[in-house]
Design a protein around this motif. Structure first.
Motif, short mmCIF file in Angstrom:
data_model
loop_
_atom_site.label_atom_id
_atom_site.label_comp_id
_atom_site.label_asym_id
_atom_site.label_seq_id
_atom_site.Cartn_x
_atom_site.Cartn_y
_atom_site.Cartn_z
N PRO A 110 -21.34 -1.38 -13.02
CA PRO A 110 -19.92 -0.62 -13.11
C PRO A 110 -19.02 -1.19 -11.94
O PRO A 110 -19.47 -1.63 -10.97
CB PRO A 110 -20.47 0.85 -12.89
CG PRO A 110 -21.73 0.81 -12.03
CD PRO A 110 -22.27 -0.42 -12.57
N ARG A 111 -17.77 -0.81 -11.95
CA ARG A 111 -16.79 -1.29 -10.86
C ARG A 111 -16.86 -0.14 -9.88
O ARG A 111 -17.44 0.94 -10.20
CB ARG A 111 -15.42 -1.29 -11.43
CG ARG A 111 -15.17 -2.54 -12.51
CD ARG A 111 -13.74 -2.52 -12.62
NE ARG A 111 -13.07 -1.35 -13.20
CZ ARG A 111 -11.63 -1.23 -13.29
NH1 ARG A 111 -10.94 -2.25 -13.15
NH2 ARG A 111 -11.30 -0.02 -13.57
N ASP A 112 -16.76 -0.37 -8.75
CA ASP A 112 -16.71 0.57 -7.51
C ASP A 112 -15.63 1.64 -7.92
O ASP A 112 -15.94 2.84 -7.47
CB ASP A 112 -16.30 -0.10 -6.25
CG ASP A 112 -17.29 -1.21 -5.72
OD1 ASP A 112 -18.51 -1.07 -6.26
OD2 ASP A 112 -17.21 -2.15 -5.27
N VAL A 114 -15.37 3.55 -10.50
CA VAL A 114 -16.05 4.40 -11.28
C VAL A 114 -16.56 5.45 -10.32
O VAL A 114 -16.19 6.70 -10.78
CB VAL A 114 -17.19 3.94 -12.04
CG1 VAL A 114 -17.75 5.05 -12.62
CG2 VAL A 114 -16.47 2.96 -13.08
N ALA A 115 -16.81 5.28 -8.90
CA ALA A 115 -17.35 6.39 -8.30
C ALA A 115 -16.52 7.32 -7.82
O ALA A 115 -16.55 8.28 -7.26
CB ALA A 115 -17.97 5.79 -7.05
N TRP A 117 -13.96 8.41 -9.76
CA TRP A 117 -13.56 9.37 -10.75
C TRP A 117 -13.62 10.83 -10.31
O TRP A 117 -14.70 10.98 -9.95
CB TRP A 117 -14.02 8.89 -12.03
CG TRP A 117 -13.82 7.76 -12.60
CD1 TRP A 117 -12.79 6.77 -12.06
CD2 TRP A 117 -14.24 7.01 -13.92
NE1 TRP A 117 -12.74 5.71 -13.05
CE2 TRP A 117 -13.54 5.86 -14.07
CE3 TRP A 117 -14.96 7.49 -14.87
CZ2 TRP A 117 -13.67 5.18 -15.16
CZ3 TRP A 117 -15.08 6.69 -15.80
CH2 TRP A 117 -14.47 5.64 -16.08
N GLY A 121 -17.69 11.20 -11.57
CA GLY A 121 -17.59 9.78 -10.87
C GLY A 121 -18.88 9.36 -10.05
O GLY A 121 -19.65 8.34 -10.38
N HIS A 125 -21.83 6.76 -11.74
CA HIS A 125 -21.64 5.42 -11.07
C HIS A 125 -23.13 5.29 -10.60
O HIS A 125 -23.95 4.17 -10.75
CB HIS A 125 -20.83 5.50 -9.90
CG HIS A 125 -20.80 4.06 -8.98
ND1 HIS A 125 -21.77 3.79 -8.26
CD2 HIS A 125 -20.03 2.95 -9.32
CE1 HIS A 125 -21.39 2.51 -7.82
NE2 HIS A 125 -20.43 1.88 -8.68
N TRP A 128 -25.29 4.68 -13.99
CA TRP A 128 -24.83 3.37 -14.34
C TRP A 128 -25.34 2.27 -13.57
O TRP A 128 -25.67 1.25 -14.30
CB TRP A 128 -23.34 3.41 -14.47
CG TRP A 128 -22.67 2.12 -15.46
CD1 TRP A 128 -23.30 1.20 -15.72
CD2 TRP A 128 -21.39 2.31 -15.69
NE1 TRP A 128 -22.51 0.24 -16.45
CE2 TRP A 128 -21.10 0.67 -16.67
CE3 TRP A 128 -20.29 2.83 -15.70
CZ2 TRP A 128 -20.09 0.29 -17.14
CZ3 TRP A 128 -19.01 2.44 -16.23
CH2 TRP A 128 -18.97 1.30 -17.02
N THR A 129 -25.27 2.42 -12.37
CA THR A 129 -25.90 1.10 -11.43
C THR A 129 -27.48 1.42 -11.56
O THR A 129 -27.94 -0.15 -11.74
CB THR A 129 -25.55 1.64 -9.98
OG1 THR A 129 -24.31 1.64 -9.81
CG2 THR A 129 -26.24 0.63 -9.12
#
Length: 366
Positions: A110-112, A114-115, A117, A121, A125, A128-129
Motif C-alpha cells: 500500500p501507499r503511505d 493509506v495510513a 485515511w 486507515g 494499512h 495490507w502491509t
C-alpha cells in the motif's frame, strides 16, 4: 306447502364465477415466470414512448422501425460499455479466485497515504502491509474469510451477468410494445374505464402513465445525472476505481441516500492521499459539493411534473415501494400511491347530498 327449489340461477352464477376465478388463477400462474420481465418492459415502454413517437414522426410515422432503431441505439450506448465492464469485472474475479485457490495471488504494497485515511486507515494499512510482505502466511491465517469473500464476488459477478441479460430482454420486449403502442394504450385505457367508470378510468390511466414517466425522470434520471457528474469528478481527481464509485453513486441516488456517502470519502482522499496542489483540491472539493447538491435543484423540477398528485406523495410512494418490492417498487409504489391519493381526494371533494334530501331523489320531502 310448495317444495319447489328456486336456487338454480344462484348456483349457476356461483359456478360461473368459480370457473372464471380458476381461469384467472391458471393464466396468472402460467405468466408468473415472466411477470417481472413483462412489467419492466411495460415500464420502459411507457417511459420511452414519447421519444419513440418523435422518432417515428421523423421516419414518416413508422413506429415499428422507430422502436427498433431506438432499442438498438440504447443497447449500443448503454449495453456495450456495460457488457465490457461486466465481462472485465467477471474475468478479473474469476482470475483472482483461481490464483487465490492456487496460492499464487500476490498483493502490491500500500501507499503511505493509506495510513492517513480516517477511522480505518491505520488498521487497513497494517493488514495490507502484512498481506503484501508475506501473503502465504496471511492467506493461511485468514483463509476462510478470504474464501467467503471470493465466493461472494463470484456470485456477484454471475448475478451481474444475469441482470444484464434480463434488462436486455426487457428492452427488446419494450421495443415490441412501443411498435404497437396505439393498440396497447387503447386496451389499457378501456380496461381502466371498465374497472373505474368512463371518466375516472381515463383519469387513472393518464395518472399511471404520467407517474411512471415522472419517477423515471425525477428519481432515476436525476440519479444518473449525478452519477455522471461524480464520475467526471473522480476521473479528473484521479481517484482509483472511478467507474465503480460512479456506479455506487447511481445506486445510492436511486435509493435516495445522500450523496455525502460518496463525496466525503472522495474529498478526504483528495486532501490526504492525492498529489494535487491546494488550489486543485479546493476546486475539486467545490465541484463535488455542487454535484452533490444538484438533486436539490433537479428533483423538484422533474419529479411530479405533469402529475395530478403532490411531489411528496410521488416520492413517498417510490421510496416505500422500493423498500417493500425492490427496484420495481420504485415505479409501482409511486403509481399505486398516486392513484390512492386521487381516489381519496375525489371521495373527500365529492359534494354531500343536500340536508333533508331522500337518497336517490335529490330533493327533500314535500
Amino acid at each position: 306447502m310448495s317444495t319447489e327449489y328456486h336456487g338454480g340461477p344462484v348456483i349457476e352464477t356461483v359456478v360461473q364465477v368459480a370457473l372464471l376465478a380458476l381461469l384467472a388463477y391458471a393464466c396468472a400462474h402460467i405468466l408468473s415466470p415472466f411477470a417481472s420481465l413483462l412489467l419492466w418492459a411495460l415500464i420502459l415502454a411507457v417511459t420511452l414512448n414519447p421519444l419513440n413517437r418523435r422518432l417515428a414522426g421523423a421516419l414518416g410515422g413508422r413506429r415499428g422501425r422507430a422502436a427498433t432503431l431506438l432499442v438498438l441505439v440504447i443497447l449500443a450506448l448503454i449495453g456495450t460499455p456495460t457488457v465490457l465492464l461486466t465481462t472485465s469485472l467477471a474475468g478479473d474475479v474469476v482470475s483472482g479466485y483461481r490464483a487465490f485457490e492456487a496460492g499464487t495471488l500476490k498483493v502490491p504494497p500500500p501507499r503511505d497515504a493509506v495510513a492517513a485515511w480516517p477511522l480505518i486507515g491505520p488498521e487497513l494499512h497494517a493488514a495490507w502491509t502484512e498481506a503484501a510482505a508475506n501473503f502465504s502466511a496471511f492467506l493461511t491465517e485468514h483463509r476462510e474469510q478470504l474464501r467467503s469473500i471470493a465466493r461472494w464476488a463470484m456470485g456477484a459477478a454471475g448475478s451481474s451477468m444475469a441482470t444484464l441479460l434480463f434488462f436486455t430482454g426487457a428492452f427488446i420486449i419494450a421495443g415490441v410494445m412501443m411498435a404497437y403502442a396505439d393498440s396497447g394504450t387503447g386496451a389499457l385505457r378501456r380496461l381502466c374505464c371498465r374497472a373505474a367508470g368512463e371518466e375516472r378510468g381515463a383519469q387513472l390511466h393518464t395518472l399511471a402513465v404520467a407517474t411512471t414517466r415522472s419517477v423515471a425522470a425525477g428519481v432515476v434520471g436525476v440519479a444518473f445525472i449525478q452519477a455522471v457528474l461524480f464520475g467526471i469528478g473522480f476521473l479528473l481527481a484521479g481517484i482509483p476505481a472511478a467507474g465503480l464509485l460512479a456506479l455506487a453513486a447511481l445506486v445510492l441516488g436511486i435509493v435516495q441516500i445522500p450523496a455525502l456517502v460518496v463525496t466525503l470519502p472522495a474529498i478526504a482522499w483528495l486532501w490526504l492521499g492525492s498529489e494535487h496542489g491546494t488550489l486543485a483540491n479546493a476546486a475539486l472539493t467545490l465541484y463535488f459539493l455542487l454535484a452533490g447538491l444538484a438533486d436539490n435543484i433537479l428533483k423538484p423540477l422533474l419529479l411530479g411534473r405533469g402529475v395530478e398528485a403532490p411531489m411528496p406523495v410521488i416520492l413517498l410512494g417510490a421510496l416505500g415501494g422500493m423498500v417493500t418490492s425492490g427496484l420495481m417498487g420504485l415505479f409501482t409504489g409511486a403509481v399505486l400511491l398516486a392513484m390512492g391519493y386521487q381516489l381519496l381526494m375525489a371521495w373527500v371533494d365529492r359534494e354531500a347530498p343536500a340536508a333533508g334530501a331522500m337518497p336517490g331523489t335529490g330533493r327533500g320531502d314535500a
